[in-house]
Design an enzyme around this catalytic site. Structure first.
Site, PDB file in Angstrom:
ATOM      1  N   HIS A   1       0.818  -1.115  -0.093  1.00 32.61           N
ATOM      2  CA  HIS A   1      -0.099  -0.033  -0.095  1.00 32.61           C
ATOM      3  C   HIS A   1       0.767   1.027  -0.021  1.00 32.61           C
ATOM      4  CE1 HIS A   1      -4.250  -1.567   1.432  1.00 32.61           C
ATOM      5  NE2 HIS A   1      -3.797  -2.374   0.611  1.00 32.61           N
TER       6      HIS A   1
ATOM      7  N   TYR B   1      -9.567   5.286   7.450  1.00 30.90           N
ATOM      8  CA  TYR B   1      -9.850   6.036   8.852  1.00 30.90           C
ATOM      9  C   TYR B   1     -10.688   6.874   8.793  1.00 30.90           C
ATOM     10  CZ  TYR B   1      -5.358   3.314   9.929  1.00 30.90           C
ATOM     11  OH  TYR B   1      -4.461   2.190   9.872  1.00 30.90           O
TER      12      TYR B   1
ATOM     13  N   PRO C   1      -4.977  -0.133  18.706  1.00 32.51           N
ATOM     14  CA  PRO C   1      -4.783  -0.458  17.526  1.00 32.51           C
ATOM     15  C   PRO C   1      -4.892   0.455  16.334  1.00 32.51           C
ATOM     16  CG  PRO C   1      -6.676  -1.289  18.319  1.00 32.51           C
ATOM     17  CD  PRO C   1      -6.274  -0.672  19.359  1.00 32.51           C
TER      18      PRO C   1
ATOM     19  N   LYS D   1       0.263  -0.548  15.293  1.00 34.33           N
ATOM     20  CA  LYS D   1       1.784  -0.693  15.623  1.00 34.33           C
ATOM     21  C   LYS D   1       1.952  -1.875  16.616  1.00 34.33           C
ATOM     22  CE  LYS D   1       3.150   2.790  13.232  1.00 34.33           C
ATOM     23  NZ  LYS D   1       3.837   2.567  12.390  1.00 34.33           N
TER      24      LYS D   1
ATOM     25  N   TYR E   1       3.787   6.295  10.300  1.00 34.72           N
ATOM     26  CA  TYR E   1       2.752   5.142  10.019  1.00 34.72           C
ATOM     27  C   TYR E   1       3.531   3.980   9.278  1.00 34.72           C
ATOM     28  CZ  TYR E   1      -1.631   3.083   8.121  1.00 34.72           C
ATOM     29  OH  TYR E   1      -2.538   2.080   8.053  1.00 34.72           O
TER      30      TYR E   1
HETATM   31  C1  PHB Z   1      -6.530  -4.424  10.623  1.00 34.19           C
HETATM   32  O1  PHB Z   1      -6.453  -4.651   9.253  1.00 34.19           O
HETATM   33  O2  PHB Z   1      -6.885  -5.455  11.339  1.00 34.19           O
HETATM   34  C2  PHB Z   1      -5.940  -3.126  11.070  1.00 34.19           C
HETATM   35  C3  PHB Z   1      -5.444  -2.338   9.974  1.00 34.19           C
HETATM   36  C4  PHB Z   1      -5.004  -1.138  10.576  1.00 34.19           C
HETATM   37  C5  PHB Z   1      -5.055  -0.620  11.739  1.00 34.19           C
HETATM   38  C6  PHB Z   1      -5.588  -1.481  12.843  1.00 34.19           C
HETATM   39  C7  PHB Z   1      -6.214  -2.821  12.315  1.00 34.19           C
HETATM   40  O3  PHB Z   1      -4.628   0.519  12.263  1.00 34.19           O
END
Ligand code: PHB
Ligand code: APR
Length: 389
Positions: free
Chosen positions: A72, A200, A292, A296, A384
């Site tokens: 990505h 997000y 989450p 990280k 990130y």
């Molecule tokens: C996930 O795909 O489970 C996931 C991806 C990004 C995040 C948290 C969880 O910030």
């Protein structure tokens, strides 16, 4: 039994350490409480920093990840009815790899097996002893008998609820913690992801995240009350709420289906200092937890293992003690930066019960600044995709 490094915990931290040690001729034994199937049944995040990708390659377990993982170049943020993208590749020339933690763990288990590595499952009562001496050992119960594993060092990779952190005397241990007044309700569905990249979303109904595992396996989360239970949410109720929290065109194109996994996770920021006591070294969730939001958890475990592996390699293969002596200091320096990023992402993207109108305006100003300011975008991209080890 005797080994050089006794590893408590057969999750990503313990397995990655064992595999890396193997590449440098250092012997280890992994003591895992659960069965392999149980460990592999855990559903966890799947966004790998470049450092983690490199470590997997260095450990000789990068082939399937490179074949089946998704690169990505960026990620997307939605708030106040708008969406914008942060282009990591364009801003800083770095990317992330989307590849589920379950697959990381599976690849590591397979590699340990192929190398004849010793991973003992169904170990109970695992207890480290004499950590403040030069002859530590670990006892455990397995197959109805008590066993003793003598070693040079103990790696505590046993997660947040394991015994290793507790082995550090309370007058030595310093713990820092923040708990958040909400949880994440997550589902896994065999449906195509709503977008090619993650979304997000900070909506007036709360946080939502659109993620994925592959072209036909999607992972979605919505912020929920801590009093909620997965049984309180039918699949339809989840999909309806998710649609309300993501941009309209994403909601319109969302492909729904039955959930194959549904769970609620609490959010916590936690750090234990120091991460070493005598011959014990903590790594991963045993030493720290992040909410989450910044993806990280696995990546911070990986950076710990990078530093710990370097320390053991220098000790055994160069007679150099500095890597181990400075492990806690080096690991914590990066951990706190990751804690900051995870706290910031969580603070900007969720609705807090006691949030004032001014607080909401500050969230929107933070996201508008990120939307409009290249320097802010570069800073987020660095955090990130993973700061250097
Ligand atoms: C996930 O795909 O489970 C996931 C991806 C990004 C995040 C948290 C969880 O910030
Ligand atoms: N004895 C032996 N093993 C134990 C014990 C014990 N007393 N207690 C816990 N364990 C095992 C758990 O069963 C688990 O398999 O230790 C392992 C710890 O693994 P994780 O909790 O996954 O922690 P870690 O390996 O550090 O990986 C961090 O996992 O939890 C996620 O979000 C976290 O992505 C991050 C990653």
């Amino acid at each position: 039994m005797r080994t050089q490094v006794a590893i408590i915990g057969g999750g990503p931290s313990g397995l990655l350490l064992a595999q890396l040690l193997h590449t440098r001729g250092i012997d280890s034994v992994v003591l895992e409480r659960r069965s392999r199937d149980y460990v592999l049944s855990r559903i966890r995040a799947g966004v790998l920093e470049t450092g983690m990708v490199d470590l997997m390659t260095r450990a000789g377990v990068g082939e399937r990840m490179q074949r089946e993982g998704f690169i990505h170049d960026g990620t997307q943020f939605a708030y106040d009815g708008q969406m914008f993208r942060i282009d990591f590749a364009d801003l800083i020339g770095k990317t992330v790899m989307v590849y589920g933690q379950t697959e990381v763990t599976r690849d590591l288990y397979d590699a340990r097996e192929a190398a004849g590595g010793v991973v003992l499952h169904d170990c109970s009562g695992v207890t480290p002893h004499d950590l403040d001496t030069d002859a530590p050992f670990v006892t455990f119960l397995r197959d109805g008998a008590v066993h003793r594993l003598d070693c040079d060092f103990v790696a505590g990779c046993d997660g947040f609820h394991g015994p290793s952190r507790q082995a550090i005397p309370t007058d030595v241990r310093r713990e820092y913690e923040r708990t958040y007044p909400f949880g994440w309700l997550g589902i896994l569905s065999e449906t195509p992801p709503v977008d090619d990249e993650l979304i997000y979303a900070n909506s007036d109904r709360g946080f939502a995240l659109c993620s994925m595992r592959n072209a036909n396996l999607s992972r979605y989360y919505i912020q929920c009350d801590l009093s909620d239970s997965p049984d309180d949410w039918t699949d339809d109720a989840f999909w309806d709420e998710l649609r309300r929290r993501i941009p309209e065109d994403a909601a319109d194109s969302l492909v729904t289906g039955p959930s194959i996994e549904k769970s609620i996770a609490p959010l916590r920021s936690f750090v234990c200092e120091p991460m070493r006591w005598g011959r014990l070294f903590l790594a991963g969730d045993a030493a720290h937890i992040v909410p989450p939001t910044g993806a990280k958890g696995l990546n911070t475990a990986a950076s710990d293992i990078h530093y710990l592996f370097d320390g053991f390699d220098r000790h055994y293969n160069q007679g150099d003690a500095e890597g181990l002596d400075r492990y806690s200091e080096r690991a914590l320096a990066r951990i706190w930066k990751t804690q900051r990023f995870s706290w910031w992402m969580t603070s900007q993207l969720h609705r807090f019960p006691d949030q004032s109108a001014f607080d909401l305006k500050m969230q929107q100003a933070e996201l508008a600044f990120l939307r409009d300011n290249t320097a802010a975008q570069k800073a987020l991209a660095e955090a990130y995709t993973g700061m250097p080890y």
